[in-house]
Design a protein around this motif. Structure first.
Motif, PDB file in Angstrom:
ATOM      1  N   UNK A  62     -37.571 -59.646  18.736  1.00  0.00           N
ATOM      2  CA  UNK A  62     -37.029 -58.219  19.253  1.00  0.00           C
ATOM      3  C   UNK A  62     -38.139 -57.318  19.769  1.00  0.00           C
ATOM      4  N   UNK A  63     -39.299 -57.386  19.314  1.00  0.00           N
ATOM      5  CA  UNK A  63     -40.380 -56.631  19.974  1.00  0.00           C
ATOM      6  C   UNK A  63     -40.447 -56.853  21.423  1.00  0.00           C
ATOM      7  N   UNK A  64     -40.203 -58.303  21.953  1.00  0.00           N
ATOM      8  CA  UNK A  64     -40.571 -58.586  23.153  1.00  0.00           C
ATOM      9  C   UNK A  64     -39.271 -57.766  24.191  1.00  0.00           C
ATOM     10  N   UNK A  65     -38.047 -58.136  23.464  1.00  0.00           N
ATOM     11  CA  UNK A  65     -36.826 -57.653  24.041  1.00  0.00           C
ATOM     12  C   UNK A  65     -37.183 -56.114  24.406  1.00  0.00           C
ATOM     13  N   UNK A  66     -37.328 -55.424  23.322  1.00  0.00           N
ATOM     14  CA  UNK A  66     -37.590 -53.925  23.488  1.00  0.00           C
ATOM     15  C   UNK A  66     -38.645 -53.744  24.527  1.00  0.00           C
ATOM     16  N   UNK A  67     -39.719 -54.229  24.437  1.00  0.00           N
ATOM     17  CA  UNK A  67     -40.872 -53.928  25.598  1.00  0.00           C
ATOM     18  C   UNK A  67     -40.074 -54.413  26.936  1.00  0.00           C
ATOM     19  N   UNK A  68     -39.508 -55.384  27.174  1.00  0.00           N
ATOM     20  CA  UNK A  68     -39.156 -55.784  28.446  1.00  0.00           C
ATOM     21  C   UNK A  68     -37.898 -54.942  28.839  1.00  0.00           C
ATOM     22  N   UNK A  69     -37.066 -54.470  27.771  1.00  0.00           N
ATOM     23  CA  UNK A  69     -36.120 -53.360  28.373  1.00  0.00           C
ATOM     24  C   UNK A  69     -36.564 -51.931  28.776  1.00  0.00           C
ATOM     25  N   UNK A  70     -37.512 -51.554  27.569  1.00  0.00           N
ATOM     26  CA  UNK A  70     -38.150 -50.184  28.058  1.00  0.00           C
ATOM     27  C   UNK A  70     -38.896 -50.349  29.417  1.00  0.00           C
ATOM     28  N   UNK A  71     -39.577 -51.071  29.740  1.00  0.00           N
ATOM     29  CA  UNK A  71     -40.224 -51.232  31.166  1.00  0.00           C
ATOM     30  C   UNK A  71     -39.447 -51.597  32.267  1.00  0.00           C
ATOM     31  N   UNK A  72     -38.148 -52.321  31.960  1.00  0.00           N
ATOM     32  CA  UNK A  72     -37.221 -52.597  33.065  1.00  0.00           C
ATOM     33  C   UNK A  72     -37.786 -54.095  33.661  1.00  0.00           C
ATOM     34  N   UNK A  73     -38.593 -54.857  33.003  1.00  0.00           N
ATOM     35  CA  UNK A  73     -39.231 -56.031  33.464  1.00  0.00           C
ATOM     36  C   UNK A  73     -38.107 -57.110  33.719  1.00  0.00           C
ATOM     37  N   UNK A  74     -37.072 -57.144  32.782  1.00  0.00           N
ATOM     38  CA  UNK A  74     -36.007 -58.199  33.085  1.00  0.00           C
ATOM     39  C   UNK A  74     -34.748 -57.278  32.809  1.00  0.00           C
ATOM     40  N   UNK A  75     -33.767 -57.076  33.712  1.00  0.00           N
ATOM     41  CA  UNK A  75     -32.778 -56.354  33.704  1.00  0.00           C
ATOM     42  C   UNK A  75     -31.563 -56.988  33.975  1.00  0.00           C
ATOM     43  N   UNK A  76     -31.585 -58.197  34.567  1.00  0.00           N
ATOM     44  CA  UNK A  76     -30.446 -58.976  35.101  1.00  0.00           C
ATOM     45  C   UNK A  76     -30.289 -60.194  34.296  1.00  0.00           C
ATOM     46  N   UNK A  77     -30.006 -59.994  32.921  1.00  0.00           N
ATOM     47  CA  UNK A  77     -29.933 -60.981  31.657  1.00  0.00           C
ATOM     48  C   UNK A  77     -28.631 -62.037  32.047  1.00  0.00           C
TER      49      UNK A  77
END
Length: 171
Positions: free
Chosen positions: A118-133
């Motif tokens: 969850x921590x990684x998902x949150x970080x990726x979402x907040x930074x927009x690093x992976x947005x095309x799931x």
């Protein structure tokens, strides 16, 4: 005319401590522990090999690939390198190794899988690093697979909370 000379510090002098120099501090605010930790995690996950691993996990239709599946999609990276980077991501709480329950295990099927925390998902979402799931997942499904990897992709997975598998009807 007066000439100024730039004097380089001698090796015997102590290096300048920029942390206490307001002129060089970022926005004149001290870096707190949370910001430092976040910066460290961003450096960790944006390292090219680790970021590719995260993309492979995120793009897996069940978001719980086995090492063999990750290895298949990372053509130019050795399995031992992938394993080392996975260990580092696990150590820092970005990835979790998830085991298939004993009663669901069968011969020749994978038993260990890797998922984003969850921590990684949150970080990726907040930074927009992976947005095309979903697009990443569909690309993975559209990739031509060897029979071995196809078998691994179809193998049962543990039921794991943070994973966001693609629905069978959305393919």
């Amino acid at each position: 005319m007066e000439t100024s000379v730039l004097r380089m510090p001698s090796y015997k002098e102590k290096p300048h401590n920029f942390e206490n120099n307001e002129r060089y501090s970022q926005q004149n605010t001290p870096v707190d522990e949370a910001t430092g930790n976040r910066r460290e995690l961003l450096n960790l996950i944006t390292q090219p090999t680790r970021f590719e691993i995260l993309q492979n996990i995120y793009g897996h239709p069940k978001q719980l690939p086995s090492l063999k599946e990750i290895d298949y999609f990372m053509v130019d990276t050795s399995k031992s390198t992938i394993r080392n980077h996975l260990d580092r991501l696990i150590e820092k709480g970005m990835v979790e190794k998830v085991a298939l329950p004993e009663e669901d295990r069968t011969r020749d099927n994978p038993q260990k899988f890797y998922g984003l925390t969850e921590e990684c998902r949150t970080l990726l979402n907040e930074t927009g690093l992976l947005s095309a799931e979903r697009e990443l997942q569909k690309t993975t499904l559209d990739t031509r697979l060897t029979p071995d990897v196809e078998k691994y992709m179809e193998a049962p997975r543990p039921d794991w909370g943070p994973a966001s598998p693609i629905a069978d009807d959305s393919v």
